[in-house]
Design a protein around this motif. Structure first.
Motif, PDB file in Angstrom:
ATOM      1  N   THR A   1       0.849  -1.192   0.000  1.00  0.00           N
ATOM      2  CA  THR A   1       0.000   0.000   0.000  1.00  0.00           C
ATOM      3  C   THR A   1       0.885   1.242   0.000  1.00  0.00           C
ATOM      4  O   THR A   1       2.083   1.163   0.252  1.00  0.00           O
ATOM      5  CB  THR A   1      -0.892   0.024   1.258  1.00  0.00           C
ATOM      6  N   SER A   2       0.273   2.378  -0.253  1.00  0.00           N
ATOM      7  CA  SER A   2       1.017   3.637  -0.228  1.00  0.00           C
ATOM      8  C   SER A   2       0.775   4.335   1.106  1.00  0.00           C
ATOM      9  O   SER A   2      -0.192   4.031   1.812  1.00  0.00           O
ATOM     10  CB  SER A   2       0.544   4.541  -1.361  1.00  0.00           C
ATOM     11  N   PHE A   3       1.622   5.282   1.411  1.00  0.00           N
ATOM     12  CA  PHE A   3       1.471   6.059   2.647  1.00  0.00           C
ATOM     13  C   PHE A   3       0.092   6.726   2.681  1.00  0.00           C
ATOM     14  O   PHE A   3      -0.612   6.685   3.692  1.00  0.00           O
ATOM     15  CB  PHE A   3       2.584   7.107   2.710  1.00  0.00           C
ATOM     16  N   THR A   4      -0.290   7.317   1.560  1.00  0.00           N
ATOM     17  CA  THR A   4      -1.581   8.018   1.504  1.00  0.00           C
ATOM     18  C   THR A   4      -2.733   7.052   1.817  1.00  0.00           C
ATOM     19  O   THR A   4      -3.626   7.370   2.612  1.00  0.00           O
ATOM     20  CB  THR A   4      -1.788   8.634   0.099  1.00  0.00           C
TER      21      THR A   4
ATOM     22  N   ALA B   1      11.677  13.430  -2.715  1.00  0.00           N
ATOM     23  CA  ALA B   1      11.910  13.286  -1.270  1.00  0.00           C
ATOM     24  C   ALA B   1      10.895  14.116  -0.507  1.00  0.00           C
ATOM     25  O   ALA B   1      10.683  15.288  -0.808  1.00  0.00           O
ATOM     26  CB  ALA B   1      13.328  13.726  -0.924  1.00  0.00           C
ATOM     27  N   ARG B   2      10.237  13.457   0.443  1.00  0.00           N
ATOM     28  CA  ARG B   2       9.165  14.151   1.171  1.00  0.00           C
ATOM     29  C   ARG B   2       9.202  13.853   2.662  1.00  0.00           C
ATOM     30  O   ARG B   2       9.539  12.741   3.063  1.00  0.00           O
ATOM     31  CB  ARG B   2       7.801  13.678   0.645  1.00  0.00           C
ATOM     32  N   LEU B   3       8.811  14.842   3.432  1.00  0.00           N
ATOM     33  CA  LEU B   3       8.512  14.612   4.847  1.00  0.00           C
ATOM     34  C   LEU B   3       7.025  14.299   4.884  1.00  0.00           C
ATOM     35  O   LEU B   3       6.210  15.065   4.360  1.00  0.00           O
ATOM     36  CB  LEU B   3       8.811  15.883   5.650  1.00  0.00           C
ATOM     37  N   ARG B   4       6.659  13.160   5.450  1.00  0.00           N
ATOM     38  CA  ARG B   4       5.263  12.730   5.407  1.00  0.00           C
ATOM     39  C   ARG B   4       4.614  12.941   6.764  1.00  0.00           C
ATOM     40  O   ARG B   4       5.155  12.542   7.798  1.00  0.00           O
ATOM     41  CB  ARG B   4       5.209  11.270   4.969  1.00  0.00           C
ATOM     42  N   ILE B   5       3.481  13.602   6.720  1.00  0.00           N
ATOM     43  CA  ILE B   5       2.859  14.091   7.954  1.00  0.00           C
ATOM     44  C   ILE B   5       1.432  13.568   8.034  1.00  0.00           C
ATOM     45  O   ILE B   5       0.679  13.658   7.064  1.00  0.00           O
ATOM     46  CB  ILE B   5       2.861  15.627   7.950  1.00  0.00           C
TER      47      ILE B   5
ATOM     48  N   LEU C   1       2.487   9.429  -4.820  1.00  0.00           N
ATOM     49  CA  LEU C   1       3.343   8.860  -5.867  1.00  0.00           C
ATOM     50  C   LEU C   1       2.656   7.659  -6.512  1.00  0.00           C
ATOM     51  O   LEU C   1       2.638   7.525  -7.739  1.00  0.00           O
ATOM     52  CB  LEU C   1       4.679   8.439  -5.239  1.00  0.00           C
ATOM     53  N   TYR C   2       2.065   6.790  -5.699  1.00  0.00           N
ATOM     54  CA  TYR C   2       1.442   5.586  -6.243  1.00  0.00           C
ATOM     55  C   TYR C   2       0.226   5.932  -7.102  1.00  0.00           C
ATOM     56  O   TYR C   2      -0.035   5.275  -8.105  1.00  0.00           O
ATOM     57  CB  TYR C   2       1.071   4.609  -5.123  1.00  0.00           C
ATOM     58  N   ALA C   3      -0.509   6.966  -6.697  1.00  0.00           N
ATOM     59  CA  ALA C   3      -1.654   7.381  -7.518  1.00  0.00           C
ATOM     60  C   ALA C   3      -1.138   7.876  -8.871  1.00  0.00           C
ATOM     61  O   ALA C   3      -1.689   7.543  -9.922  1.00  0.00           O
ATOM     62  CB  ALA C   3      -2.463   8.458  -6.804  1.00  0.00           C
ATOM     63  N   ALA C   4      -0.037   8.644  -8.854  1.00  0.00           N
ATOM     64  CA  ALA C   4       0.522   9.154 -10.106  1.00  0.00           C
ATOM     65  C   ALA C   4       1.019   7.993 -10.976  1.00  0.00           C
ATOM     66  O   ALA C   4       0.798   7.977 -12.193  1.00  0.00           O
ATOM     67  CB  ALA C   4       1.665  10.127  -9.815  1.00  0.00           C
TER      68      ALA C   4
ATOM     69  N   ARG D   1      14.140   4.865  -0.071  1.00  0.00           N
ATOM     70  CA  ARG D   1      14.754   4.738   1.244  1.00  0.00           C
ATOM     71  C   ARG D   1      14.058   5.712   2.185  1.00  0.00           C
ATOM     72  O   ARG D   1      13.958   6.902   1.879  1.00  0.00           O
ATOM     73  CB  ARG D   1      16.251   5.010   1.160  1.00  0.00           C
ATOM     74  N   SER D   2      13.538   5.172   3.269  1.00  0.00           N
ATOM     75  CA  SER D   2      12.767   6.000   4.194  1.00  0.00           C
ATOM     76  C   SER D   2      13.313   5.869   5.604  1.00  0.00           C
ATOM     77  O   SER D   2      13.935   4.871   5.942  1.00  0.00           O
ATOM     78  CB  SER D   2      11.301   5.548   4.226  1.00  0.00           C
ATOM     79  N   VAL D   3      13.028   6.889   6.407  1.00  0.00           N
ATOM     80  CA  VAL D   3      13.290   6.802   7.839  1.00  0.00           C
ATOM     81  C   VAL D   3      11.974   7.064   8.542  1.00  0.00           C
ATOM     82  O   VAL D   3      11.347   8.110   8.332  1.00  0.00           O
ATOM     83  CB  VAL D   3      14.293   7.875   8.318  1.00  0.00           C
ATOM     84  N   TYR D   4      11.549   6.110   9.339  1.00  0.00           N
ATOM     85  CA  TYR D   4      10.294   6.238  10.083  1.00  0.00           C
ATOM     86  C   TYR D   4      10.609   6.470  11.553  1.00  0.00           C
ATOM     87  O   TYR D   4      11.616   5.988  12.060  1.00  0.00           O
ATOM     88  CB  TYR D   4       9.452   4.957   9.931  1.00  0.00           C
ATOM     89  N   ARG D   5       9.720   7.170  12.223  1.00  0.00           N
ATOM     90  CA  ARG D   5       9.912   7.383  13.661  1.00  0.00           C
ATOM     91  C   ARG D   5       9.731   6.078  14.417  1.00  0.00           C
ATOM     92  O   ARG D   5       8.718   5.406  14.286  1.00  0.00           O
ATOM     93  CB  ARG D   5       8.898   8.403  14.165  1.00  0.00           C
TER      94      ARG D   5
HETATM   95  C1  GLP Z   1       5.014   4.014   1.280  1.00  0.00           C
HETATM   96  C2  GLP Z   1       6.321   3.361   0.850  1.00  0.00           C
HETATM   97  C3  GLP Z   1       7.061   4.127  -0.201  1.00  0.00           C
HETATM   98  C4  GLP Z   1       6.133   4.624  -1.277  1.00  0.00           C
HETATM   99  C5  GLP Z   1       5.017   5.435  -0.682  1.00  0.00           C
HETATM  100  C6  GLP Z   1       4.046   5.969  -1.717  1.00  0.00           C
HETATM  101  O1  GLP Z   1       5.178   4.906   2.302  1.00  0.00           O
HETATM  102  N1  GLP Z   1       7.197   3.114   1.988  1.00  0.00           N
HETATM  103  O2  GLP Z   1       8.042   3.249  -0.747  1.00  0.00           O
HETATM  104  O3  GLP Z   1       6.852   5.408  -2.201  1.00  0.00           O
HETATM  105  O4  GLP Z   1       4.306   4.636   0.213  1.00  0.00           O
HETATM  106  O5  GLP Z   1       3.118   6.758  -1.025  1.00  0.00           O
HETATM  107  P1  GLP Z   1       2.213   7.865  -1.703  1.00  0.00           P
HETATM  108  O6  GLP Z   1       1.482   7.178  -2.839  1.00  0.00           O
HETATM  109  O7  GLP Z   1       1.311   8.318  -0.628  1.00  0.00           O
HETATM  110  O8  GLP Z   1       3.097   8.936  -2.216  1.00  0.00           O
END
Ligand code: GLP
Length: 245
Positions: A92-95, A137-141, A169-172, A227-231
């Motif tokens: 799945t995606s973060f969103t 590169a994004r800070l995800r909130i 990103l995944y939607a795009a 490559r991500s860093v999660y809390r």
């Molecule tokens: C997750 C994954 C990432 C991926 C992202 C896409 O967080 N760890 O590898 O790029 O989802 O998320 P979104 O579609 O919200 O940009």
């Protein structure tokens, strides 16, 4: 703080006593997540101690993650983190993950553009040195809490305009038929460096999770190298295990 004044004969250094009384006020719920602390000057004059002492106590509590300091607006009780439980079996995606939990998602852009690929990127994405890599590169909130820093790399041939991806990103990728269907994810422990810790609003050096995701199209072609860093204080990754015979 008046209590502190009365007990100031107890022998422990004053800044420790102040630190304890603030901690106690937080633990007992007298001040809650997001509440502002009085100014250094106010605390010092009410407790009849020096501002240096107040600063030392407050700095200790900021280091310990009990308080947060925001430049220009003061010192607050740190928001209580509700841990996010994330399944390891779905791509799945973060969103999507945050929306499923009813959380508000937003991202702060740290970088997006086309670059000459690094050796890692060339190897994983199968790029030649004359091709370009798209970096996002994004800070995800989520619900106003920064949860992760994600640095994605894709071939510029699938993402020629990284500025245009919108919020997901995944939607795009889905819109151009490039949504990944399989991924390999590696999770390892890390201590957050100063810059990442600042973005994630945690004390430098605290534990984080480093996550590397390589995802694939149905054809087997690698589409994403992220490559991500999660809390570390925010995430539980959960996998279901089955006995196979
Ligand atoms: C997750 C994954 C990432 C991926 C992202 C896409 O967080 N760890 O590898 O790029 O989802 O998320 P979104 O579609 O919200 O940009």
């Amino acid at each position: 703080f008046a209590m502190l004044k009365e007990s100031s004969q107890s022998g422990a250094p004053l800044y420790l006593q102040l630190r304890r009384s603030i901690e106690e006020a937080v633990n007992r719920g007298l001040i809650g997540p997001g509440d502002a602390l009085p100014s250094e000057r106010d605390i010092a004059s009410k407790a009849d101690i020096s501002r240096v002492t107040v600063r030392k106590a407050v700095q200790d509590l900021v280091k310990g993650g009990i308080l947060v300091q925001r430049h220009g607006s003061g010192t607050f009780v740190a928001p209580r983190m509700e841990r996010v439980e994330q399944s390891l079996s779905r791509l799945t995606s973060f969103t999507e993950d945050m929306a499923r939990r009813g959380m508000n998602v937003r991202s702060v852009w740290l970088d997006r553009g086309l670059y000459a690929p690094s050796p890692d990127e060339m190897m994983v994405l199968g790029l030649s040195s004359t091709e370009l890599v798209a970096r996002v590169a994004r800070l995800r909130i989520a619900n106003d809490t920064p949860l992760a820093i994600e640095r994605a790399a894709l071939s510029a041939s699938v993402l020629p305009d990284p500025e245009a991806i919108g919020s997901s990103l995944y939607a795009a990728l889905g819109m151009t038929g490039n949504r990944p269907v399989r991924a390999v994810q590696r999770i390892s422990a890390t201590n957050l460096g100063d810059a990442d810790a600042r973005l994630l609003e945690v004390p430098p050096g605290v534990a984080g999770l480093q996550i590397e995701r390589i995802s694939y199209l149905a054809s087997g072609k690698v589409i994403e190298f992220t490559r991500s860093v999660y809390r570390g204080d925010a995430y539980d990754f959960v996998a279901e295990l089955r006995l196979t015979g």
